[in-house]
Enzyme design. Structure first.
Site, PDB file in Angstrom:
ATOM      1  N   MET A 119       0.845  -1.189   0.000  1.00 48.93           N
ATOM      2  CA  MET A 119       0.000   0.000   0.000  1.00 48.93           C
ATOM      3  C   MET A 119       0.884   1.243   0.000  1.00 48.93           C
ATOM      4  O   MET A 119       1.679   1.449   0.924  1.00 48.93           O
ATOM      5  CB  MET A 119      -0.907   0.020   1.233  1.00 48.93           C
ATOM      6  CG  MET A 119      -1.903  -1.113   1.292  1.00 48.93           C
ATOM      7  SD  MET A 119      -2.938  -1.012   2.767  1.00 48.93           S
ATOM      8  CE  MET A 119      -1.749  -1.505   4.018  1.00 48.93           C
ATOM      9  N   ILE A 177       1.697  -5.091   8.087  1.00 53.77           N
ATOM     10  CA  ILE A 177       3.120  -4.810   8.271  1.00 53.77           C
ATOM     11  C   ILE A 177       3.378  -3.320   8.103  1.00 53.77           C
ATOM     12  O   ILE A 177       3.017  -2.729   7.083  1.00 53.77           O
ATOM     13  CB  ILE A 177       3.971  -5.601   7.263  1.00 53.77           C
ATOM     14  CG1 ILE A 177       3.687  -7.103   7.380  1.00 53.77           C
ATOM     15  CG2 ILE A 177       5.453  -5.321   7.464  1.00 53.77           C
ATOM     16  CD1 ILE A 177       4.315  -7.924   6.274  1.00 53.77           C
ATOM     17  N   GLY A 207       1.435   4.206   4.630  1.00 55.56           N
ATOM     18  CA  GLY A 207       2.242   3.385   3.727  1.00 55.56           C
ATOM     19  C   GLY A 207       2.718   2.088   4.354  1.00 55.56           C
ATOM     20  O   GLY A 207       3.401   2.118   5.360  1.00 55.56           O
ATOM     21  N   SER A 208       2.384   0.937   3.781  1.00 58.25           N
ATOM     22  CA  SER A 208       2.658  -0.315   4.456  1.00 58.25           C
ATOM     23  C   SER A 208       2.332  -1.501   3.552  1.00 58.25           C
ATOM     24  O   SER A 208       2.295  -1.372   2.340  1.00 58.25           O
ATOM     25  CB  SER A 208       1.849  -0.375   5.743  1.00 58.25           C
ATOM     26  OG  SER A 208       0.546   0.140   5.509  1.00 58.25           O
ATOM     27  N   ARG A 209       2.070  -2.668   4.163  1.00 61.80           N
ATOM     28  CA  ARG A 209       1.852  -3.886   3.390  1.00 61.80           C
ATOM     29  C   ARG A 209       0.997  -4.866   4.184  1.00 61.80           C
ATOM     30  O   ARG A 209       0.993  -4.854   5.421  1.00 61.80           O
ATOM     31  CB  ARG A 209       3.227  -4.501   3.096  1.00 61.80           C
ATOM     32  CG  ARG A 209       3.194  -5.843   2.405  1.00 61.80           C
ATOM     33  CD  ARG A 209       4.615  -6.234   2.071  1.00 61.80           C
ATOM     34  NE  ARG A 209       4.912  -7.612   2.403  1.00 61.80           N
ATOM     35  CZ  ARG A 209       6.134  -8.119   2.470  1.00 61.80           C
ATOM     36  NH1 ARG A 209       7.177  -7.339   2.281  1.00 61.80           N
ATOM     37  NH2 ARG A 209       6.310  -9.385   2.752  1.00 61.80           N
TER      38      ARG A 209
END
Length: 249
Positions: A119, A177, A207-209
């Site tokens: 993301m 994450i 912002g991440s995953r």
């Protein structure tokens, strides 16, 4: 449109609406708006305009649009908006493998397919459940803030594991994450909560995953490099192992 049943034969009604701002982000938007108003009152235009733009950026980041989740007992939907950057075979995280004594076993040590969705700061950051069922585990682990696009971020970054179990005992785990900019994972659920597929489960700031661990014997119906929409994109159909190829163009 919330809660309305729509289908592929035209049942229901759909119209574009401004997405709402999630309550988690409203306080940040109000603080930025107050600062901008103060600068404007003081006639400090060089500061008022940038903070006004900041208000819009915060509102955009915390937007929470409605989604239409496909219904189907064997469908696995995307938990996050973003780009599929990794599809690989790997055992689930240890925290999801083991029996924690709660009466609901883990996912086991067998390697399964992991789909990683990255993301960016421009994506919607509300995460959703890939299946309907009962939340069995919510495990937070502090860690680093490496680039979330790196494979090792799954084991070294700050993260939160969630495991959902269907009524027939099938389990799916997924992991939020944190990344370079993300500094907080915010859960909306706890063990014992009942979820519908596509229901909101939490968010990650800035912002991440999200990694999804499919059940054994299930392969994705999406491609590396494809964009997903949380709660709408069908990642897989349980028990199906299709080979799907695509062309970047």
């Amino acid at each position: 449109m919330s809660g309305e049943i729509l289908d592929n034969r035209g049942r229901g009604q759909a119209a574009w609406n401004w997405p709402s701002i999630h309550p988690e982000g409203r306080k940040f938007a109000l603080i930025a708006a107050a600062i901008s108003a103060f600068f404007a009152f003081m006639a400090w235009e060089t500061l008022a305009w940038p903070t006004a733009v900041l208000v819009l950026c915060i509102a955009a980041f915390f937007r929470d649009p409605q989604r239409v989740t496909p219904r189907g007992d064997n469908l696995v939907v995307a938990p996050a908006d973003g780009l599929i950057t990794l599809i690989t075979k790997t055992p689930p995280p240890r925290e999801l493998q083991i029996d924690d004594g709660s009466g609901s076993g883990g996912m086991g040590e067998e390697a399964v397919t992991r789909i990683s969705i990255f993301m960016s700061v421009f994506d919607v950051h509300i995460n959703r459940s890939p299946i309907g069922g009962t939340v069995r585990r919510v495990i937070y682990i502090p860690g680093k803030y490496l680039n979330a696009g790196l494979d090792k971020a799954s084991e070294e970054n700050e993260r939160q594991h969630i495991m959902v179990e269907r009524g027939d005992g099938l389990k799916i785990g997924f992991t939020q994450i944190a990344g370079l900019v993300a500094k907080r994972i915010v859960p909306f659920v706890k063990p014992g909560d009942m979820l519908a597929a596509g229901q909101r489960v939490g968010l990650i700031r800035f912002g991440s995953r999200v990694d999804v661990y499919l059940p054994a014997g299930t392969e994705p119906k999406v491609l590396l490099g494809q964009k997903t929409i949380a709660g709408e994109t069908v990642l897989a159909e349980i028990g199906q192992q299709p080979l799907i190829e695509g062309v970047s163009q």
